[in-house]
Every structure is written in C-alpha cells, then in structure tokens.
Design a protein around this motif. Structure first.
Motif, PDB file in Angstrom:
ATOM      1  N   LYS A   1       0.824  -1.205   0.000  1.00  0.00           N
ATOM      2  CA  LYS A   1       0.000   0.000   0.000  1.00  0.00           C
ATOM      3  C   LYS A   1       0.862   1.260   0.000  1.00  0.00           C
ATOM      4  CE  LYS A   1      -4.211  -1.788   2.184  1.00  0.00           C
ATOM      5  NZ  LYS A   1      -5.119  -1.681   3.356  1.00  0.00           N
ATOM      6  N   ALA A   2       1.961   1.225   0.759  1.00  0.00           N
ATOM      7  CA  ALA A   2       2.868   2.379   0.801  1.00  0.00           C
ATOM      8  C   ALA A   2       3.576   2.558  -0.536  1.00  0.00           C
ATOM      9  CB  ALA A   2       3.885   2.216   1.920  1.00  0.00           C
ATOM     10  N   ILE A   3       3.946   1.454  -1.176  1.00  0.00           N
ATOM     11  CA  ILE A   3       4.605   1.527  -2.481  1.00  0.00           C
ATOM     12  C   ILE A   3       3.654   2.108  -3.524  1.00  0.00           C
ATOM     13  CG2 ILE A   3       5.600   0.127  -4.339  1.00  0.00           C
ATOM     14  CD1 ILE A   3       6.594  -1.804  -2.130  1.00  0.00           C
ATOM     15  N   ARG A   4       2.428   1.606  -3.561  1.00  0.00           N
ATOM     16  CA  ARG A   4       1.452   2.101  -4.534  1.00  0.00           C
ATOM     17  C   ARG A   4       1.166   3.584  -4.313  1.00  0.00           C
ATOM     18  NH1 ARG A   4      -3.630  -1.136  -3.898  1.00  0.00           N
ATOM     19  NH2 ARG A   4      -3.862   0.191  -2.059  1.00  0.00           N
ATOM     20  N   ARG A   5       1.012   3.981  -3.048  1.00  0.00           N
ATOM     21  CA  ARG A   5       0.740   5.387  -2.739  1.00  0.00           C
ATOM     22  C   ARG A   5       1.904   6.267  -3.170  1.00  0.00           C
ATOM     23  NH1 ARG A   5      -0.045   4.714   2.238  1.00  0.00           N
ATOM     24  NH2 ARG A   5       2.036   5.318   2.979  1.00  0.00           N
ATOM     25  N   THR A   6       3.127   5.797  -2.954  1.00  0.00           N
ATOM     26  CA  THR A   6       4.303   6.587  -3.325  1.00  0.00           C
ATOM     27  C   THR A   6       4.421   6.727  -4.832  1.00  0.00           C
ATOM     28  OG1 THR A   6       5.420   5.820  -1.318  1.00  0.00           O
ATOM     29  CG2 THR A   6       6.795   6.801  -3.023  1.00  0.00           C
ATOM     30  N   ALA A   7       4.124   5.672  -5.581  1.00  0.00           N
ATOM     31  CA  ALA A   7       4.140   5.773  -7.042  1.00  0.00           C
ATOM     32  C   ALA A   7       3.133   6.819  -7.512  1.00  0.00           C
ATOM     33  CB  ALA A   7       3.838   4.415  -7.665  1.00  0.00           C
ATOM     34  N   SER A   8       1.964   6.814  -6.913  1.00  0.00           N
ATOM     35  CA  SER A   8       0.945   7.797  -7.288  1.00  0.00           C
ATOM     36  C   SER A   8       1.364   9.205  -6.891  1.00  0.00           C
ATOM     37  CB  SER A   8      -0.389   7.440  -6.629  1.00  0.00           C
ATOM     38  OG  SER A   8      -0.875   6.206  -7.123  1.00  0.00           O
ATOM     39  N   ASP A   9       1.972   9.342  -5.707  1.00  0.00           N
ATOM     40  CA  ASP A   9       2.436  10.658  -5.266  1.00  0.00           C
ATOM     41  C   ASP A   9       3.514  11.191  -6.203  1.00  0.00           C
ATOM     42  OD1 ASP A   9       0.714  10.606  -3.111  1.00  0.00           O
ATOM     43  OD2 ASP A   9       2.248  10.078  -1.641  1.00  0.00           O
ATOM     44  N   ALA A  10       4.450  10.312  -6.595  1.00  0.00           N
ATOM     45  CA  ALA A  10       5.524  10.741  -7.492  1.00  0.00           C
ATOM     46  C   ALA A  10       4.951  11.240  -8.806  1.00  0.00           C
ATOM     47  CB  ALA A  10       6.494   9.591  -7.734  1.00  0.00           C
ATOM     48  N   GLU A  11       3.962  10.540  -9.332  1.00  0.00           N
ATOM     49  CA  GLU A  11       3.323  10.979 -10.569  1.00  0.00           C
ATOM     50  C   GLU A  11       2.620  12.318 -10.368  1.00  0.00           C
ATOM     51  OE1 GLU A  11       1.001   8.688 -13.952  1.00  0.00           O
ATOM     52  OE2 GLU A  11      -0.233   8.834 -12.143  1.00  0.00           O
ATOM     53  N   GLU A  12       1.927  12.469  -9.238  1.00  0.00           N
ATOM     54  CA  GLU A  12       1.217  13.718  -8.960  1.00  0.00           C
ATOM     55  C   GLU A  12       2.186  14.883  -8.834  1.00  0.00           C
ATOM     56  OE1 GLU A  12      -1.780  15.645  -5.583  1.00  0.00           O
ATOM     57  OE2 GLU A  12      -1.444  13.489  -5.652  1.00  0.00           O
ATOM     58  N   TYR A  13       3.362  14.646  -8.240  1.00  0.00           N
ATOM     59  CA  TYR A  13       4.344  15.718  -8.089  1.00  0.00           C
ATOM     60  C   TYR A  13       4.978  16.108  -9.415  1.00  0.00           C
ATOM     61  CZ  TYR A  13       4.107  14.710  -3.052  1.00  0.00           C
ATOM     62  OH  TYR A  13       3.689  14.503  -1.766  1.00  0.00           O
ATOM     63  N   GLY A  14       4.881  15.225 -10.412  1.00  0.00           N
ATOM     64  CA  GLY A  14       5.406  15.557 -11.729  1.00  0.00           C
ATOM     65  C   GLY A  14       6.548  14.696 -12.215  1.00  0.00           C
TER      66      GLY A  14
END
Length: 261
Positions: free
Chosen positions: A22-35
C-alpha cells in the motif's frame, strides 16, 4: 552527428523493499502527482540494504499493477535482471505491460549482479563475463519476439541498458539501447561517454540517438549542471522504504522545471 536536444526529465527509483505494498502504490501515485516523468522499481528478490531478510516485492507483477494505478508517468525497472526470465517471455511481458499502460513502459535491462538473488531462487550465478554474454544473446531474441507478437506493442518500446562495463556493456548500449543508465559521478560519465561514442562509431550509430540517464542524489543545483552539460537528460532519484521521503525528488522536479521553462 545529429543534434538532439532533449528536455530534462526526472525519474524516481521506488525501491520495493522494507515496505507494505500500500505504501509503495501510494508513493508511485504521489511521485506521478508531483510531476515525475518516470517511476522505476528494481528487479531483486531481497532488499539491497537494511535488514537483508526484510520485506520485498517482485518487479514485473508490480509493473503490471502500476500500469493500472498510474496514468501519465512512464514506468519500468531500473533494471530487469536478464538472468531471471527467458528472453521471449520477457518480451511478451513487456508488450503486455506496454498495452496495459497505454504505451508508457521503458524496458530497462542489465546483466545481473546480486548473488543472493541467484542462490536463493536457483539461478546459476556464474561469472560477470558470462552474464554479459547471456545479455548479448538475449537482446536480439527480445527484439525478434517483439516483432512477432500479436498484437504488436503500441510503439517501439524504449530499451534502457544499465551498467558501465567498457568492453561489453557499452558495446551493447551502442547496438541496442535507446537509453543508457550510468551509475557513476560526472567524471565517470564523461570518461565512459567517450568510450560509448567510440563503440557507436564502430557499429555505425549516431550516439545522439541514445538518451543519457543518470542516478542522482543531493542538491540538484550542485550536482545537476555538469551532468546536464555532458548530455544527461534523465535524472533519477532513489528512495527506499518503509517511509518513502520524496523531498529530494521534488527538489529535482523543481530544478527540471526551472530549466525546461
């Protein structure tokens, strides 16, 4: 030589160790959101640092999940270990993730080096030279299988080769890679680029066709300019679990934006 001016891109190597998925998936999404332009994982079966028997997840099943859970960033392994999968199977896996992601996969590949993975999973470790020879045999097979698959990949899947071996690896880069990933500092990059250019000349390829990728850390204002002057355009920050701190990634994204305008 053809002049190719590539914009600066920033990647994240999201190391799938010491964390719940769950932490890995959230971080991948956050990285994409940050650009972030690219979100990589890596192809190992055990953590590379920290608790050696700590939590860890497999690379390519994760890429299939990321193909659905992300929508903009490119995804890939930095890098796939050639030893772990039959080349034809790997080509089919790459084609499938390419379709799931709607054309966002980078096929990162290298010869392999982490002996514990080999020993624990029953692969023959052999020698570094033999593993590089195996990679040299695998790359044309991957290319051939990609050309035969139905449906075909959505586009020419970019191949990233990681490593800096001067006699074998860089020759493979000259022949097969769309992206070369270097693990060294700026001085190392400068020296190896000269060797890569010679290999390109030997095989009749314009080195400007190959995107230069580097692993980075620290302050981008200090580390970035010289790498950029040498021709690097993809700058990748690594981060490990369990708590994925993306502050450094955001610094590099801000630096990218200041250059790209």
């Amino acid at each position: 030589m053809t002049a190719i001016v590539r914009p600066v891109r920033v990647g994240l190597q999201l190391q799938p160790q010491h964390a719940d998925y769950k932490a890995i998936r959230r971080t991948a999404s956050d990285a994409e959101e940050y650009g972030a332009d690219v979100v990589f994982n890596w192809d190992h079966f055990y953590p590379l640092y920290g608790e050696p028997e700590g939590k860890h997840f497999e690379c390519w099943t994760m890429l299939g999940a990321w193909a659905e859970s992300t929508s903009r960033a490119q995804i890939g392994a930095l890098v796939t270990c050639n030893s772990y999968r039959n080349p034809e199977l790997l080509a089919d896996m790459a084609r499938t993730v390419d379709h799931i992601s709607e054309g966002r996969l980078i096929l990162g590949i290298g010869s392999g080096w982490f002996e514990k993975d080999y020993d624990e999973y029953g692969y023959e470790f052999g020698t570094a030279g033999r593993r590089l020879d195996d990679l040299a045999e695998a790359l044309p097979r991957i290319e051939s299988r990609l050309a035969k698959l139905n449906p075909a990949p959505t586009r020419k899947i970019p191949v990233l080769i990681g490593g800096g071996g001067e006699k074998k690896t860089l020759r493979l880069v000259a022949r097969h890679a769309d992206i070369w990933h270097s693990f060294g500092d700026a001085d190392t990059l400068e020296r190896k680029l000269a060797i890569l250019h010679q290999h390109c000349a030997d095989v009749g390829r314009d080195p400007a066709e190959i995107e230069i990728s580097v692993g980075v850390r620290g302050n981008p204002e200090k580390a970035g300019p010289r790498l950029r002057e040498l021709g690097a355009s993809l700058f990748t920050v690594g981060v490990g679990g369990p708590d994925y701190d993306l502050a450094e990634l955001r610094d590099w994204i801000a630096w990218r934006d200041s250059l790209n305008g």
